[in-house]
Design a protein around this motif. Structure first.
Motif: not given
Length: 269
Positions: A195-215
């Motif tokens: 699970x990757x929520x939309x935005x630049x933070x993953x489910x536990x609050x760490x940084x993620x590429x905001x494109x990841x959930x879109x992909x």
């Protein structure tokens, strides 16, 4: 997902990145079992490894004609990964599973199946690569057995076996390794998520590429709309009632479930 979303209430709040139209050829029971496994697979392949999916207009490393090893092909994540890898264009799809499951996995798209019970499984995978004249550089361990223990360093864990199967010459080549669990003892393994929520933070609050959930969502919509049947799990069993649900959870925890996905029927349905 937090309990505030209403998991077992009359109405639940659902995030848009987790919603898909159920294809006409898929029952609600089967549809309920697909998303978590398919999201995990898509995250491993297209976010963690960084593959592209040309047919879905997702950019990245072109998987066309490449090979991949999927350790644990009979798991729900393994079954999804085999199908997604085939759809993405992989030519050689290696997987491990019990012998009884090999036929079904080949139907899903695996090109080479290996018995993980065999003491020679790593050598068998290496030998097949040599016979085909290829070097696998990508692998996804969907099991993660012993991922956080000593087995990673003494060669007994599934991450260690997965790594060994890719290269018999000291891991001199660049390889991409992913696991469904963190592998602290081997930094080459990257961790994927369901699970990757939309935005630049993953489910536990760490940084993620905001494109990841879109992909992930783009690829899922493409696969579910596919005219060749889309995604499926070979066996999905709906479990009704508290006692049956507890027993089903026990069976899964004890490793008694193979090539079968158990889903709990909503008590308010």
């Amino acid at each position: 997902m937090p309990s505030s979303y209403g998991t077992h209430q009359d109405l639940a709040v659902a995030r848009s990145e987790l919603l898909y139209k159920v294809p006409s050829n898929l029952s609600l029971k089967d549809a309920s079992a697909i998303c978590m496994a398919a999201h995990t697979s898509a995250d491993a392949l297209f976010n963690v490894i960084g593959l592209g999916f040309p047919a879905a207009d997702v950019t990245g490393i072109d998987p066309t004609g490449r090979g991949i090893l999927i350790w644990g092909g009979a798991s729900s994540v393994g079954c999804m990964t085999i199908q997604i890898a085939k759809a993405a264009g992989f030519q050689h799809i290696f997987t491990t599973a019990s012998l009884k499951n090999h036929s079904v996995l080949r139907q899903l798209g695996a090109t080479h199946c290996f018995d993980y019970h065999s003491s020679s499984v790593v050598n068998d995978i290496q030998t097949t690569q040599k016979d085909l004249g290829i070097d696998l550089t990508m692998a996804f361990d969907t099991v993660g057995k012993g991922a956080s223990g000593h087995g990673v360093t003494d060669g007994l864990s599934t991450p260690a076996l997965t790594r060994s199967a890719l290269d018999s010459s000291g891991f001199s080549k660049d390889i991409y390794l992913v696991c469904t669990l963190p592998v602290p003892a081997d930094s080459a393994f990257k961790f994927c998520t369901s699970y990757r929520p939309n935005g630049d933070r993953n489910a536990i609050g760490a940084p993620q590429d905001p494109e990841a959930p879109i992909r992930i969502h783009t690829i899922m919509e493409h696969l579910l709309a596919s005219t060749d049947g889309g995604l499926r799990l070979p066996v999905v069993t709906a479990v009704t009632g508290v006692e049956a649900g507890i027993e089903a959870i026990r069976r899964v925890a004890a490793g008694e479930v193979s090539m079968e996905k158990l889903v709990l029927k909503h008590p308010l349905e």
